[in-house]
Design a protein around this motif. Structure first.
Motif, PDB file in Angstrom:
ATOM      1  N   TYR A 167       0.816  -1.216   0.000  1.00  0.00           N
ATOM      2  CA  TYR A 167       0.000   0.000   0.000  1.00  0.00           C
ATOM      3  C   TYR A 167       0.852   1.270   0.000  1.00  0.00           C
ATOM      4  O   TYR A 167       0.444   2.293  -0.557  1.00  0.00           O
ATOM      5  CB  TYR A 167      -0.926  -0.009   1.219  1.00  0.00           C
ATOM      6  N   TRP A 168       2.024   1.229   0.613  1.00  0.00           N
ATOM      7  CA  TRP A 168       2.882   2.416   0.607  1.00  0.00           C
ATOM      8  C   TRP A 168       3.270   2.797  -0.822  1.00  0.00           C
ATOM      9  O   TRP A 168       3.184   3.960  -1.214  1.00  0.00           O
ATOM     10  CB  TRP A 168       4.152   2.159   1.430  1.00  0.00           C
ATOM     11  N   ASP A 169       3.710   1.812  -1.580  1.00  0.00           N
ATOM     12  CA  ASP A 169       4.113   2.085  -2.965  1.00  0.00           C
ATOM     13  C   ASP A 169       2.913   2.458  -3.830  1.00  0.00           C
ATOM     14  O   ASP A 169       3.027   3.279  -4.735  1.00  0.00           O
ATOM     15  CB  ASP A 169       4.823   0.864  -3.550  1.00  0.00           C
ATOM     16  N   LEU A 170       1.768   1.850  -3.550  1.00  0.00           N
ATOM     17  CA  LEU A 170       0.543   2.204  -4.263  1.00  0.00           C
ATOM     18  C   LEU A 170       0.237   3.692  -4.094  1.00  0.00           C
ATOM     19  O   LEU A 170      -0.086   4.390  -5.060  1.00  0.00           O
ATOM     20  CB  LEU A 170      -0.621   1.371  -3.741  1.00  0.00           C
ATOM     21  N   ALA A 171       0.353   4.193  -2.856  1.00  0.00           N
ATOM     22  CA  ALA A 171       0.063   5.605  -2.577  1.00  0.00           C
ATOM     23  C   ALA A 171       1.017   6.531  -3.326  1.00  0.00           C
ATOM     24  O   ALA A 171       0.611   7.566  -3.859  1.00  0.00           O
ATOM     25  CB  ALA A 171       0.135   5.866  -1.070  1.00  0.00           C
ATOM     26  N   PHE A 172       2.301   6.160  -3.379  1.00  0.00           N
ATOM     27  CA  PHE A 172       3.266   6.970  -4.133  1.00  0.00           C
ATOM     28  C   PHE A 172       2.896   7.003  -5.619  1.00  0.00           C
ATOM     29  O   PHE A 172       2.935   8.055  -6.261  1.00  0.00           O
ATOM     30  CB  PHE A 172       4.681   6.411  -3.968  1.00  0.00           C
ATOM     31  N   GLY A 173       2.541   5.845  -6.161  1.00  0.00           N
ATOM     32  CA  GLY A 173       2.155   5.774  -7.565  1.00  0.00           C
ATOM     33  C   GLY A 173       0.924   6.603  -7.863  1.00  0.00           C
ATOM     34  O   GLY A 173       0.835   7.264  -8.911  1.00  0.00           O
ATOM     35  N   LEU A 174      -0.041   6.595  -6.955  1.00  0.00           N
ATOM     36  CA  LEU A 174      -1.253   7.391  -7.129  1.00  0.00           C
ATOM     37  C   LEU A 174      -0.934   8.876  -7.234  1.00  0.00           C
ATOM     38  O   LEU A 174      -1.401   9.581  -8.130  1.00  0.00           O
ATOM     39  CB  LEU A 174      -2.205   7.153  -5.950  1.00  0.00           C
ATOM     40  N   PHE A 175      -0.114   9.350  -6.307  1.00  0.00           N
ATOM     41  CA  PHE A 175       0.184  10.782  -6.254  1.00  0.00           C
ATOM     42  C   PHE A 175       0.913  11.263  -7.505  1.00  0.00           C
ATOM     43  O   PHE A 175       0.517  12.249  -8.133  1.00  0.00           O
ATOM     44  CB  PHE A 175       1.016  11.101  -5.016  1.00  0.00           C
ATOM     45  N   PHE A 176       1.972  10.565  -7.874  1.00  0.00           N
ATOM     46  CA  PHE A 176       2.778  11.025  -8.998  1.00  0.00           C
ATOM     47  C   PHE A 176       2.024  10.912 -10.323  1.00  0.00           C
ATOM     48  O   PHE A 176       2.226  11.727 -11.225  1.00  0.00           O
ATOM     49  CB  PHE A 176       4.094  10.249  -9.049  1.00  0.00           C
ATOM     50  N   THR A 177       1.124   9.936 -10.438  1.00  0.00           N
ATOM     51  CA  THR A 177       0.336   9.826 -11.664  1.00  0.00           C
ATOM     52  C   THR A 177      -0.679  10.962 -11.758  1.00  0.00           C
ATOM     53  O   THR A 177      -0.910  11.517 -12.840  1.00  0.00           O
ATOM     54  CB  THR A 177      -0.391   8.475 -11.710  1.00  0.00           C
ATOM     55  N   ALA A 178      -1.309  11.314 -10.630  1.00  0.00           N
ATOM     56  CA  ALA A 178      -2.249  12.439 -10.630  1.00  0.00           C
ATOM     57  C   ALA A 178      -1.539  13.741 -10.980  1.00  0.00           C
ATOM     58  O   ALA A 178      -2.070  14.573 -11.722  1.00  0.00           O
ATOM     59  CB  ALA A 178      -2.928  12.553  -9.265  1.00  0.00           C
ATOM     60  N   LEU A 179      -0.330  13.916 -10.448  1.00  0.00           N
ATOM     61  CA  LEU A 179       0.450  15.111 -10.766  1.00  0.00           C
ATOM     62  C   LEU A 179       0.812  15.133 -12.242  1.00  0.00           C
ATOM     63  O   LEU A 179       0.704  16.175 -12.908  1.00  0.00           O
ATOM     64  CB  LEU A 179       1.712  15.145  -9.907  1.00  0.00           C
ATOM     65  N   LEU A 180       1.223  13.996 -12.776  1.00  0.00           N
ATOM     66  CA  LEU A 180       1.569  13.909 -14.196  1.00  0.00           C
ATOM     67  C   LEU A 180       0.362  14.230 -15.069  1.00  0.00           C
ATOM     68  O   LEU A 180       0.476  14.966 -16.059  1.00  0.00           O
ATOM     69  CB  LEU A 180       2.080  12.498 -14.512  1.00  0.00           C
ATOM     70  N   ASP A 206      13.256  -4.906  -2.750  1.00  0.00           N
ATOM     71  CA  ASP A 206      14.194  -4.319  -3.696  1.00  0.00           C
ATOM     72  C   ASP A 206      13.465  -3.371  -4.638  1.00  0.00           C
ATOM     73  O   ASP A 206      12.258  -3.159  -4.533  1.00  0.00           O
ATOM     74  CB  ASP A 206      14.956  -5.401  -4.460  1.00  0.00           C
ATOM     75  N   THR A 207      14.202  -2.806  -5.570  1.00  0.00           N
ATOM     76  CA  THR A 207      13.634  -1.801  -6.475  1.00  0.00           C
ATOM     77  C   THR A 207      12.478  -2.366  -7.291  1.00  0.00           C
ATOM     78  O   THR A 207      11.446  -1.708  -7.466  1.00  0.00           O
ATOM     79  CB  THR A 207      14.729  -1.270  -7.426  1.00  0.00           C
ATOM     80  N   ARG A 208      12.630  -3.593  -7.772  1.00  0.00           N
ATOM     81  CA  ARG A 208      11.577  -4.181  -8.602  1.00  0.00           C
ATOM     82  C   ARG A 208      10.284  -4.322  -7.816  1.00  0.00           C
ATOM     83  O   ARG A 208       9.197  -4.045  -8.340  1.00  0.00           O
ATOM     84  CB  ARG A 208      12.042  -5.544  -9.121  1.00  0.00           C
ATOM     85  N   THR A 209      10.396  -4.738  -6.573  1.00  0.00           N
ATOM     86  CA  THR A 209       9.212  -4.911  -5.740  1.00  0.00           C
ATOM     87  C   THR A 209       8.459  -3.595  -5.584  1.00  0.00           C
ATOM     88  O   THR A 209       7.238  -3.535  -5.757  1.00  0.00           O
ATOM     89  CB  THR A 209       9.606  -5.437  -4.347  1.00  0.00           C
ATOM     90  N   HIS A 210       9.184  -2.531  -5.264  1.00  0.00           N
ATOM     91  CA  HIS A 210       8.541  -1.237  -5.043  1.00  0.00           C
ATOM     92  C   HIS A 210       7.977  -0.678  -6.354  1.00  0.00           C
ATOM     93  O   HIS A 210       6.921  -0.030  -6.349  1.00  0.00           O
ATOM     94  CB  HIS A 210       9.532  -0.258  -4.416  1.00  0.00           C
ATOM     95  N   LEU A 211       8.661  -0.916  -7.461  1.00  0.00           N
ATOM     96  CA  LEU A 211       8.159  -0.425  -8.738  1.00  0.00           C
ATOM     97  C   LEU A 211       6.855  -1.110  -9.124  1.00  0.00           C
ATOM     98  O   LEU A 211       5.972  -0.486  -9.726  1.00  0.00           O
ATOM     99  CB  LEU A 211       9.208  -0.632  -9.833  1.00  0.00           C
ATOM    100  N   ILE A 212       6.712  -2.381  -8.779  1.00  0.00           N
ATOM    101  CA  ILE A 212       5.459  -3.084  -9.058  1.00  0.00           C
ATOM    102  C   ILE A 212       4.318  -2.439  -8.281  1.00  0.00           C
ATOM    103  O   ILE A 212       3.223  -2.222  -8.803  1.00  0.00           O
ATOM    104  CB  ILE A 212       5.578  -4.580  -8.702  1.00  0.00           C
ATOM    105  N   GLY A 213       4.568  -2.089  -7.009  1.00  0.00           N
ATOM    106  CA  GLY A 213       3.543  -1.416  -6.217  1.00  0.00           C
ATOM    107  C   GLY A 213       3.184  -0.058  -6.789  1.00  0.00           C
ATOM    108  O   GLY A 213       2.010   0.310  -6.859  1.00  0.00           O
ATOM    109  N   MET A 214       4.200   0.698  -7.205  1.00  0.00           N
ATOM    110  CA  MET A 214       3.933   2.008  -7.794  1.00  0.00           C
ATOM    111  C   MET A 214       3.186   1.876  -9.121  1.00  0.00           C
ATOM    112  O   MET A 214       2.359   2.733  -9.454  1.00  0.00           O
ATOM    113  CB  MET A 214       5.247   2.756  -8.010  1.00  0.00           C
ATOM    114  N   LEU A 215       3.478   0.806  -9.863  1.00  0.00           N
ATOM    115  CA  LEU A 215       2.757   0.564 -11.109  1.00  0.00           C
ATOM    116  C   LEU A 215       1.267   0.384 -10.834  1.00  0.00           C
ATOM    117  O   LEU A 215       0.421   0.836 -11.619  1.00  0.00           O
ATOM    118  CB  LEU A 215       3.324  -0.672 -11.810  1.00  0.00           C
TER     119      LEU A 215
END
Length: 327
Positions: free
Chosen positions: A30-43, A243-252
């Motif tokens: 959920y932490w990475d999900l929240a980061f992905g949500l914010f940056f996508t809305a900003l984009l 690792d980086t891949r794990t967090h990127l999947i959440g942000m995706l």
């Protein structure tokens, strides 16, 4: 696009089993999900919400924003995040093919009713066939009831109680049903029917994200980490093991969900909020497909459960079709 988020939950679970994380609970995702949500809305606000010759740009919109509009957008974000924490917990307890149809289905029904009331209370006429709309709503309600019955039948055969998963899903649905309508109230009526605020859809969607990413997620998710509905307690040390891949999947996952939400609020202008909300959330149908066929959540279920799930699936599809035709 929200439908595509569901398989990522399972993908993360499989990835954890490969040994990259000792135990990847949904709270860590959920932490990475929240980061992905914010940056996508900003984009979205800086690109789709600022380019072109029509309407106001994102920064012009912020300059013209009033407190009342901002209040509704922020409140919508808080309500959504509260409900979404319960929804992910319901999925962890009851499975994707049960937790999502009950929680997500209830949120869809309540959201349709709430957005319909926003249109009528604003003095406007609902632009569609109301009979088909409400028949579709009733059909989906029946599907939700069958879903709960199927979960109870399966749980009884496993000598476990279905109450926790169902209650978590109900709380999620009751909370999420209000978020879309609250954000709509922050929007300018020249863009969205039922809007009473001053924001364009892109700005309204962006403003619901700050409370999700920076205010309420640390509160709600930290509590969920220390009081898990399913599994063991987790800490930020467990999160940092990824690792980086794990967090990127959440942000995706956040990118996919927010991309669909941006388009959904764009559609609220060309259709109406009640229809746009319903059609942008066909996720319960996809959740049933993934939960049943991919994760095999009903493997070994007692006789009679599979026909109930098939009936539930058909009713969800029929309900969505009727709601579509009502516009």
């Amino acid at each position: 696009m929200l439908c595509l988020l569901l398989p990522l939950l399972g993908l993360l679970g499989e990835y954890a089993e490969d040994g990259d994380l000792e135990k990847l609970e949904f709270e860590l995702f959920y932490w990475d999900l929240a980061f992905g949500l914010f940056f996508t809305a900003l984009l979205g606000a800086l690109t789709l919400g600022s380019l072109g010759s029509e309407g106001r740009t994102f920064f012009e919109d912020l300059a013209a924003m009033d407190w009342n509009s901002m209040k509704y957008a922020l409140l919508g974000g808080i309500v959504w995040n509260f409900g979404n924490i319960f929804l992910t917990a319901a999925i962890a307890v009851a499975g994707m093919s049960i937790g999502f149809p009950i929680g997500g289905g209830l949120a869809r029904i309540g959201g349709i009713i709430f957005n319909y009331l926003l249109i009528t209370l604003a003095g406007e006429v609902y632009p569609g066939n109301q009979a088909l709309l409400w028949i579709g709503v009733v059909v989906i309600i029946v599907a939700i009831c069958i879903c709960g019955k199927a979960y109870g039948k399966m749980s009884a055969s496993q000598a476990s109680t279905p109450k926790k998963g169902i209650l978590l899903a109900i709380v999620a649905g009751l909370a999420i049903m209000f978020f879309y309508g609250l954000v709509v109230k922050s929007l300018d009526p020249q863009y969205v029917a039922g809007g009473t605020g001053t924001l364009t859809p892109y700005t309204g969607v962006f403003l619901l994200l700050p409370p999700v990413s920076f205010i309420t997620t640390p509160i709600f998710n930290t509590f969920a980490m220390s009081h898990p509905a399913q599994g063991n307690k987790v800490t930020m040390k467990d999160y940092l093991k990824g690792d980086t891949r794990t967090h990127l999947i959440g942000m995706l996952g956040g990118f996919i969900w927010m991309s669909g939400m941006v388009v959904s609020f764009m559609g609220a202008g060309s259709a109406n909020p009640a229809i746009a909300y319903a059609l942008s959330n066909a996720a319960p149908v996809v959740a049933m497909i993934w939960g049943f066929f991919v994760w095999k959540e009903f493997k070994g279920a007692p006789k009679g459960t599979v026909p109930m799930i098939a009936t539930m699936f058909v009713l969800f599809v029929v309900g969505l079709v009727l709601i579509t035709l009502s516009n």
